[in-house]
Design a protein around this motif. Sequence first.
Motif, short mmCIF file in Angstrom:
data_model
loop_
_atom_site.label_atom_id
_atom_site.label_comp_id
_atom_site.label_asym_id
_atom_site.label_seq_id
_atom_site.Cartn_x
_atom_site.Cartn_y
_atom_site.Cartn_z
N TRP A 140 0.86 -1.39 0.03
CA TRP A 140 -0.15 -0.06 0.01
C TRP A 140 1.15 1.10 -0.04
O TRP A 140 1.54 1.50 0.86
N THR A 141 0.69 2.30 -0.75
CA THR A 141 0.99 3.70 -0.74
C THR A 141 0.94 4.19 0.57
O THR A 141 -0.70 4.46 0.20
N VAL A 142 1.83 4.68 1.24
CA VAL A 142 1.03 6.18 2.69
C VAL A 142 1.55 7.52 1.82
O VAL A 142 1.66 8.08 3.25
N ILE A 179 3.71 -0.12 2.98
CA ILE A 179 3.38 -0.60 3.37
C ILE A 179 3.05 -1.73 3.53
O ILE A 179 1.33 -1.87 2.77
N SER A 181 0.66 -5.91 4.06
CA SER A 181 0.06 -6.42 4.64
C SER A 181 0.29 -8.31 4.48
O SER A 181 0.72 -8.65 3.09
N VAL A 187 1.84 -6.90 8.92
CA VAL A 187 2.41 -5.68 8.87
C VAL A 187 3.54 -5.50 8.53
O VAL A 187 4.24 -6.09 9.06
N ARG A 189 6.64 -2.46 6.93
CA ARG A 189 7.48 -1.38 6.30
C ARG A 189 7.91 -1.36 4.85
O ARG A 189 9.39 -2.11 5.45
N TRP C 140 -0.38 -3.57 15.20
CA TRP C 140 1.14 -4.16 14.96
C TRP C 140 1.96 -3.19 16.08
O TRP C 140 1.81 -1.11 15.37
N GLU C 166 -5.44 2.70 5.12
CA GLU C 166 -5.03 4.27 3.52
C GLU C 166 -5.68 4.11 2.35
O GLU C 166 -6.41 3.43 1.36
N TYR C 167 -5.54 4.73 1.32
CA TYR C 167 -4.16 6.15 2.06
C TYR C 167 -4.98 7.50 2.84
O TYR C 167 -6.26 7.98 2.90
N ILE C 179 0.70 0.08 13.33
CA ILE C 179 -0.26 0.20 11.75
C ILE C 179 -1.18 -1.11 11.86
O ILE C 179 -0.22 -2.36 12.60
N SER C 181 -4.37 -4.62 10.22
CA SER C 181 -4.28 -4.73 9.70
C SER C 181 -5.64 -4.67 9.73
O SER C 181 -6.09 -5.53 10.75
N GLY C 185 -7.26 -7.41 4.23
CA GLY C 185 -6.01 -7.14 3.14
C GLY C 185 -5.52 -5.62 3.88
O GLY C 185 -4.55 -5.43 3.51
N GLU C 186 -6.28 -4.69 3.75
CA GLU C 186 -6.31 -3.46 4.04
C GLU C 186 -4.84 -2.91 5.46
O GLU C 186 -5.33 -3.94 5.84
N VAL C 187 -4.19 -1.89 5.18
CA VAL C 187 -3.45 -1.59 6.25
C VAL C 187 -3.89 0.15 6.47
O VAL C 187 -4.48 1.04 5.56
N ARG C 189 -2.76 3.09 9.22
CA ARG C 189 -1.69 3.95 10.69
C ARG C 189 -2.70 4.59 11.88
O ARG C 189 -3.08 5.47 11.96
#
Lengths: 251, 251, 251, 251
Positions: A140-142, A179, A181, A187, A189, C140, C166-167, C179, C181, C185-187, C189
């Motif tokens: 995923w782009t953060v 980031i 998953s 997860v 980085r 996490w 995200e985003y 962080i 999850s 499957g999404e993450v 912050r």
Amino acid sequence: MPQPSQPIRPIRVTVWGENVHEHRDESVRAIYPDGMHTTIAEGIAEHLGDGAVVRTATLDQPEHGLTEQVLAETDVLTWWGHAAHEAVSDEVVARVRARVLAGMGLLVLHSAHFSKIFIDLMGSTCSLGWRNDADRELVWTVAPGHPITAGVPSPIDIPEQEMYSEYFDIPAPEELVFISSFTGGEVFRSGCTFRRGNGRIFYFSPGDQEYPVYHHPHVRRVLANAVGWAAPGPAIDAPTVANRPRGWFEG
Amino acid sequence: MPQPSQPIRPIRVTVWGENVHEHRDESVRAIYPDGMHTTIAEGIAEHLGDGAVVRTATLDQPEHGLTEQVLAETDVLTWWGHAAHEAVSDEVVARVRARVLAGMGLLVLHSAHFSKIFIDLMGSTCSLGWRNDADRELVWTVAPGHPITAGVPSPIDIPEQEMYSEYFDIPAPEELVFISSFTGGEVFRSGCTFRRGNGRIFYFSPGDQEYPVYHHPHVRRVLANAVGWAAPGPAIDAPTVANRPRGWFEG
Amino acid sequence: MPQPSQPIRPIRVTVWGENVHEHRDESVRAIYPDGMHTTIAEGIAEHLGDGAVVRTATLDQPEHGLTEQVLAETDVLTWWGHAAHEAVSDEVVARVRARVLAGMGLLVLHSAHFSKIFIDLMGSTCSLGWRNDADRELVWTVAPGHPITAGVPSPIDIPEQEMYSEYFDIPAPEELVFISSFTGGEVFRSGCTFRRGNGRIFYFSPGDQEYPVYHHPHVRRVLANAVGWAAPGPAIDAPTVANRPRGWFEG
Amino acid sequence: MPQPSQPIRPIRVTVWGENVHEHRDESVRAIYPDGMHTTIAEGIAEHLGDGAVVRTATLDQPEHGLTEQVLAETDVLTWWGHAAHEAVSDEVVARVRARVLAGMGLLVLHSAHFSKIFIDLMGSTCSLGWRNDADRELVWTVAPGHPITAGVPSPIDIPEQEMYSEYFDIPAPEELVFISSFTGGEVFRSGCTFRRGNGRIFYFSPGDQEYPVYHHPHVRRVLANAVGWAAPGPAIDAPTVANRPRGWFEG
């Protein structure tokens, strides 16, 4: 994006590969018959075209293919290693480190989190959790808008990958770009930037030898983007200590 | 440095000036007979050449010269204000903010630390210490290799300037690019980058109306560099909320 | 960890709750019969004991329960809102903001990412992706040793939660602490620190009204830890502008 | 500020001093008749009282006074070196590094920017500009509210000091706490925090052997504050690599 000035010559890229699994493991050779380094090099060349000149170097070559001459002609070095970190000579590591501090860009890939050069530049243990069980990895782009993310979707969907998980013991990244998953819920980085001396460093975790990750079009695009991001300006020198008389900066 | 892809059109820059001192104070008119905004615009155009199209807008124009149309055609906006922050309409501020979040670059100059738009984007008081006593300002680079620093010496030597000092109440900058010292011994974080939404923001403190700072060649170079750094990519939209069914990202 | 000096009085905590869902939705009332704010307050008190004095305030009270007097006696404010962000008066938001800049700690919880106060302090859109489908959330730790993480496992396992992904459009956090999850499957912050003025801010995303998240022992521990982290020192004042004659700092 | 839990035993501090100038240079001995390390230790003890147990160790002792046993009983180590960085054995440096990664706090003082241990932990050249000409150093707080700044004025006024100037080649600090200016107009990031592994590191530049800087009451207060900030929690171990089967974190 537009930049006030652009160098006119292509970026000189050296793709370094440990090249051990490819000789030892049939499963790896099946995915990367010409070596992982060759596939990585092709992925970069494919996107940068005339903007880059890409060559490879491997552990088994004299001085691991990273002579003073080769490094002097390298703008960005990519590094993949796993089974033979200890076989890399300290002299070559010191040489690479000096060159990074002087401005050479460095891409550290996947299991190279445990390479001597990465640990030397980070100062931490660079340890992490892992599992080789064909987890699906979603990247995923953060940091949307970061040049390393140009042209790739969020998430990048990698059907099978080794799992890497937190805690990843690195200094806090200057920029956290990706980031990931995994199927198991972990997860990581997975895309992090750092600077050391005048050199830009990008750590990117996708890319285990057991899976065809470097054939993945979006992974290849990230590598090419990162080469562009890490390339130094024309001047390239390490910072140095200097004795400064009062008023030294005046005409 | 090389980038994988480059837009082909020039950066569209709008230089916004409060343009109050120039009418009110003969001392300022003597330095900036055509207005500070004109000098700033010339400094940017001088360095970016065909790479930029630069226009100006001022407080006294309808909608302060910042109509929806003008902003829609602006890639990077520069903002100088001092005596009339409160005279800027909330509607225009909200419009500029929305456009920054959608990706427009913003350069916030000197006394604009107290502009409505900067306080809105920072969320802090943006207060600082100051003294108008012709201090010499030395602007030191602490991020060599950052594109904003290209081609300028460290320090940039500004013979006479208003003094700005810490504590400067801003969020911790993403990148600290310049630190200044002054004759009286004070220091100031004089070049700071931030991101809000998809927009890049650069605060740069040199530039009081009582001194010819925007005629200084190195200051002009910094402004031009920062325009290049802050310019958005081709896509420009604000992040938005989205309801995501499970598996939404799959083919 | 040991600190050179410790205030002797307990931390004064005000837990603010929107308290709308609890009256409107039976499902929420079943989980939080005394209101979410009561459960949050109990979770904090349970861990801090004599170290804190905890009270609550809600939207429906005069001035939303956040009078000048209440804020003047608050060291750390926690904020949960979702259905009625717009019903919060701008005057109270400005008052809370002023108090944060003067040093009051602020915990922003879950859907309060879209509260007026958070958007005002961040300067960005604070938008994100979401799905209400009982995803499992794993939280996490990516900053082990941070006081906010004391005593909680990594991951914290929350069986059912609203998914946030995200985003997430926030300024780069000063410290990224957690962080998450999700099943899909999404993450996200999910634990981020910021400072504005003299105030410390912690955003923590677990906590949807439809799930018993604030009854989760590890979530409660995080909230209590964060109160301790965000508590100001004895002196509490916003930074202010100051005219400084040369040598002002000399005896 | 209040913390949810506090260890009950005092912080165990070891002050390491190179102790070479004190024997070689009468000018240094005149300022620090019992050695710089003794004065530093006294400064810390003076402020922390019963909260700390402070001992010293020096280069000339067996294993430089930093045996496994001593380090195992050290919560925070302070390091001052200048003339004999190369005389420190690599084995002891590796031992200190391992202990920092496991959580021991480290204060790196002045010319120890060029110590082996600091360069190892930073990964950069750690070079800078300097001048020994009795410049006045003013140390400005840029992170008010940080525990390291408690009780000291901004600026701290040091009448005479060696000048250290940018560019200081370190990774971007996690927190920039102090910036100094000097008579000659130079600036320096004089108080910087980093983390490596589980250890907290504070670099603080005031303190040349030719000037009585460690007798300065505000410098002593900063050192004591920093000891408190860098002290680890009860658990102390380095992060390690771990193979994680799917679901490893479940009951």
